[in-house]
Design a protein around this motif. Structure first.
Motif, mmCIF file in Angstrom:
data_model
loop_
_atom_site.group_PDB
_atom_site.id
_atom_site.type_symbol
_atom_site.label_atom_id
_atom_site.label_comp_id
_atom_site.label_asym_id
_atom_site.label_seq_id
_atom_site.Cartn_x
_atom_site.Cartn_y
_atom_site.Cartn_z
ATOM 1 N N GLN A 13 7.655 -3.183 0.968
ATOM 2 C CA GLN A 13 6.249 -3.476 0.688
ATOM 3 C C GLN A 13 5.526 -2.230 0.194
ATOM 4 O OE1 GLN A 13 5.126 -6.785 0.906
ATOM 5 N NE2 GLN A 13 3.637 -5.784 -0.454
ATOM 6 N N TYR A 28 3.201 -13.412 -7.576
ATOM 7 C CA TYR A 28 4.373 -13.982 -6.918
ATOM 8 C C TYR A 28 5.641 -13.202 -7.265
ATOM 9 C CZ TYR A 28 7.263 -17.637 -4.812
ATOM 10 O OH TYR A 28 8.141 -18.321 -4.010
ATOM 11 N N GLU A 30 5.958 -10.143 -6.933
ATOM 12 C CA GLU A 30 6.106 -9.198 -5.829
ATOM 13 C C GLU A 30 6.782 -9.859 -4.625
ATOM 14 O OE1 GLU A 30 2.494 -7.111 -4.944
ATOM 15 O OE2 GLU A 30 2.031 -6.737 -7.073
ATOM 16 N N THR A 31 6.428 -11.092 -4.377
ATOM 17 C CA THR A 31 7.053 -11.836 -3.276
ATOM 18 C C THR A 31 8.546 -12.006 -3.512
ATOM 19 O OG1 THR A 31 4.985 -13.056 -2.948
ATOM 20 C CG2 THR A 31 6.976 -13.998 -1.960
ATOM 21 N N HIS A 34 10.396 -8.673 -3.022
ATOM 22 C CA HIS A 34 10.527 -8.380 -1.590
ATOM 23 C C HIS A 34 11.632 -9.238 -0.973
ATOM 24 C CE1 HIS A 34 9.455 -7.962 2.669
ATOM 25 N NE2 HIS A 34 8.796 -6.849 2.317
ATOM 26 N N LYS A 35 11.652 -10.511 -1.311
ATOM 27 C CA LYS A 35 12.672 -11.418 -0.765
ATOM 28 C C LYS A 35 14.071 -10.958 -1.157
ATOM 29 C CE LYS A 35 12.613 -15.899 -0.150
ATOM 30 N NZ LYS A 35 12.638 -17.373 -0.179
#
Length: 341
Positions: A13, A28, A30-31, A34-35
């Protein structure tokens, strides 16, 4: 001074937040970054040898008129896949994704020598208006066949895999599974599939309502799939489970693939940590199913072609998520002033 982090999640993060952009500005993407980092347990993830697997099989209930297309379209489309002429072939070529076609139960004898993975359990599932789609033995064999496909692909070091399907009648099976798993009236789980008109849609609802009524005492997730599912859906379930076992990123296509992962989610919700839902299909129940799973899809292009096309189309976006995480400068690296506190 080097920043220390309590967890990888914190490190990821921080890395994302301190790229040269406003906080959260890549949305999204960025999501997804991260995933992927969390799945691969690294702040510098890589996508290695992406694959698409398309499972094909026929459905006994197709003979009852639940589709606008005749059953022989299944094997004809498999031949189209093998010839490289389908939508999924085009998009996989465009994005350098290896594609594998699996005969899970097509009602056709294919000639030897084709680039077709033969995992046929039987020619077509049974007509669920008369008997369960699969015997217990056939269902277990289908699950194992799907797993075996992924074990072979895993030997290539592939770490990201998408799933598609082909089978006239398989939106009917998926609607029945969804209805049974989540106790939703069948009429709310049925869509137009291959392009039904209003009268054909109502006929489909009537047929599937009759099928539901024929099995009032089903218990458990596996019995639901064995009763109402297709051989390609069962093999996809086994394949997704094996992909999770190998810690692959799992790309989920449309309504049918989402139904398959929902079956596994019922058993182990953690599987969604590895899943990227690639698009919202035009099949009416798909968005509702995504909402039940608490998931958001990358694309909404009003697709309803199946085959894994949504996965292949979303792949460049997934690549972009990895690329910005690995290659985009931080404020410190680029000597760009960050927002003042």
């Amino acid at each position: 001074m080097k920043t220390t982090f309590r967890t990888l999640a914190d490190e990821l993060q921080h890395t994302i937040d301190f790229k040269t952009k406003p906080l959260g500005a890549l949305g999204y993407l960025e999501t997804i970054a991260h995933k992927i980092g969390m799945v691969q347990q690294t702040a510098s993830p890589k996508l290695v040898k992406p694959h698409m697997v398309v499972f094909a099989a026929d459905h006994g209930i197709a003979t009852a008129g639940v589709s606008a297309y005749p059953q022989e379209v299944t094997y004809q489309m498999v031949m189209n896949f093998l010839g490289g002429g389908a939508a999924i072939n085009v998009f996989c070529r465009q994005n350098h994704i290896a594609i594998k076609i699996v005969d899970a139960g097509v009602n056709f004898d294919f000639e030897p020598g084709l680039e077709l993975i033969d995992k046929k359990v039987r020619k077509s599932s049974r007509n669920i208006l008369e008997e369960p789609a699969m015997t217990p033995e056939e269902y277990q064999q289908a699950l194992e066949n799907g797993k075996s496909v992924i074990r072979e692909i895993a030997e290539t070091d592939c770490n990201i895999i998408g799933f598609g399907e082909m089978g006239i009648g398989n939106t009917s099976s998926s609607s029945l599974i969804m209805s049974q798993l989540f106790d939703i009236p069948i009429a709310e789980c049925v869509g137009r599939g291959t392009g039904l008109n209003d009268a054909q849609l109502q006929n489909k609802i009537n047929i599937l309502s009759k099928a539901i009524a024929s099995y009032p005492n089903i218990t458990g997730v596996d019995e639901t799939v064995r009763t109402f599912g297709g051989l390609e859906i069962a093999q996809m379930i086994g394949a997704m489970q094996e992909a999770y076992h190998h810690n692959m990123l799992i790309l989920i296509d449309g309504f049918i693939a989402t139904t398959a992962i929902a079956v596994l989610w019922k058993k182990d919700p953690d599987i969604l940590k590895n899943c990227i839902f690639c698009h919202v299909s035009d099949e009416s129940a798909h968005l509702r199913l995504l909402n039940i799973l608490g998931e958001k899809a990358l694309l909404n292009l009003h697709l309803r072609v199946g085959e894994g096309t949504g996965c292949a189309l979303a792949y460049p976006i997934i690549q972009s998520a990895v690329s910005f995480l690995n290659e985009m400068s931080s404020f410190e690296d680029a000597q760009v002033s960050n927002k003042e506190e």
